[in-house]
Design a protein around this motif. Structure first.
Motif, PDB file in Angstrom:
ATOM      1  N   THR A   1       0.836  -1.204   0.000  1.00 49.76           N
ATOM      2  CA  THR A   1       0.000   0.000   0.000  1.00 49.76           C
ATOM      3  C   THR A   1       0.870   1.253   0.000  1.00 49.76           C
ATOM      4  O   THR A   1       0.632   2.184  -0.774  1.00 49.76           O
TER       5      THR A   1
ATOM      6  N   ARG B   1       2.540   1.610  -3.338  1.00 50.90           N
ATOM      7  CA  ARG B   1       1.590   2.103  -4.356  1.00 50.90           C
ATOM      8  C   ARG B   1       1.398   3.608  -4.217  1.00 50.90           C
ATOM      9  O   ARG B   1       1.269   4.318  -5.215  1.00 50.90           O
TER      10      ARG B   1
ATOM     11  N   ALA C   1       2.228   6.143  -7.195  1.00 50.30           N
ATOM     12  CA  ALA C   1       1.187   7.027  -7.710  1.00 50.30           C
ATOM     13  C   ALA C   1       1.642   8.482  -7.680  1.00 50.30           C
ATOM     14  O   ALA C   1       1.363   9.248  -8.611  1.00 50.30           O
TER      15      ALA C   1
ATOM     16  N   ASP D   1       3.955   8.973 -10.512  1.00 46.96           N
ATOM     17  CA  ASP D   1       3.209   8.999 -11.777  1.00 46.96           C
ATOM     18  C   ASP D   1       2.298  10.218 -11.900  1.00 46.96           C
ATOM     19  O   ASP D   1       1.676  10.424 -12.938  1.00 46.96           O
TER      20      ASP D   1
ATOM     21  N   ASP E   1      -0.501  10.559 -10.306  1.00 42.25           N
ATOM     22  CA  ASP E   1      -1.839   9.980 -10.362  1.00 42.25           C
ATOM     23  C   ASP E   1      -2.571  10.209  -9.044  1.00 42.25           C
ATOM     24  O   ASP E   1      -2.544   9.380  -8.132  1.00 42.25           O
TER      25      ASP E   1
ATOM     26  N   GLU F   1      -5.709  10.180  -8.335  1.00 41.53           N
ATOM     27  CA  GLU F   1      -6.784   9.216  -8.057  1.00 41.53           C
ATOM     28  C   GLU F   1      -6.225   7.974  -7.368  1.00 41.53           C
ATOM     29  O   GLU F   1      -6.791   7.472  -6.403  1.00 41.53           O
ATOM     30  N   LYS F   2      -5.080   7.506  -7.844  1.00 41.32           N
ATOM     31  CA  LYS F   2      -4.463   6.317  -7.244  1.00 41.32           C
ATOM     32  C   LYS F   2      -3.928   6.647  -5.844  1.00 41.32           C
ATOM     33  O   LYS F   2      -3.965   5.801  -4.956  1.00 41.32           O
TER      34      LYS F   2
ATOM     35  N   ALA G   1      -6.813   6.495  -3.499  1.00 41.82           N
ATOM     36  CA  ALA G   1      -7.276   5.115  -3.314  1.00 41.82           C
ATOM     37  C   ALA G   1      -6.498   4.396  -2.215  1.00 41.82           C
ATOM     38  O   ALA G   1      -6.977   3.407  -1.660  1.00 41.82           O
ATOM     39  N   GLN G   2      -5.309   4.893  -1.871  1.00 44.25           N
ATOM     40  CA  GLN G   2      -4.492   4.269  -0.824  1.00 44.25           C
ATOM     41  C   GLN G   2      -4.819   4.820   0.559  1.00 44.25           C
ATOM     42  O   GLN G   2      -4.315   4.326   1.564  1.00 44.25           O
TER      43      GLN G   2
ATOM     44  N   LYS H   1      -5.009   0.639   4.346  1.00 46.59           N
ATOM     45  CA  LYS H   1      -5.160   2.027   3.896  1.00 46.59           C
ATOM     46  C   LYS H   1      -4.315   2.922   4.786  1.00 46.59           C
ATOM     47  O   LYS H   1      -4.164   2.678   5.982  1.00 46.59           O
TER      48      LYS H   1
END
Length: 135
Positions: free
Chosen positions: A25, A28, A32, A35, A37, A39-40, A43-44, A125
């Protein structure tokens, strides 16, 4: 080779699995960010961390976690300020029941942080979008 820190609870194989999932997690999250990102990234995060970002946790109040984090990414990119974050490495993860703490080092310059996580509906999370400085 990856280093896993054993947890104090005697969960058998589930501890390693939880450590692996919690570490993934955090990794990621940083992937993200690298990147760009938003949104990603969101999401974490757990619901409280997402609400914190919406409420202006990174500087400006926004309609959503994604909008708020995207604004932060855009401003950071303009300022060239994500260098240390992009060099973050997870050193260890300690799991205690449904909570965990990931110990992270930033850029190899002796800057360390701790990121709290919680297990929500079987998924790890982050409890905050950033790390708390540590020794």
């Amino acid at each position: 080779a990856a280093l896993w820190v054993a947890s104090d609870d005697e969960g058998g194989d589930s501890g390693g699995s939880d450590q692996h999932q919690a570490r993934a997690t955090v990794e990621r999250l940083y992937a993200a960010i690298a990147d760009g990102d938003a949104e990603k990234v969101c999401a974490q995060l757990n619901e409280d961390a997402q609400k914190q970002l919406e409420a202006g946790g990174l500087g400006g109040k926004s309609n959503s976690c994604v909008d708020s984090f995207q604004k932060f990414l855009d401003e950071a990119e303009e300022a060239g300020g994500l260098d240390l974050t992009l060099k973050a490495k997870v050193k260890s993860v300690e799991v205690t029941g449904d909570t965990a703490v990931a110990k992270v080092t930033f850029g190899g310059g002796g800057r360390n942080g701790e990121i709290p996580l919680e297990k929500v509906d079987g998924e790890w999370k982050l409890e905050a979008a950033g790390a708390t400085p540590s020794q």
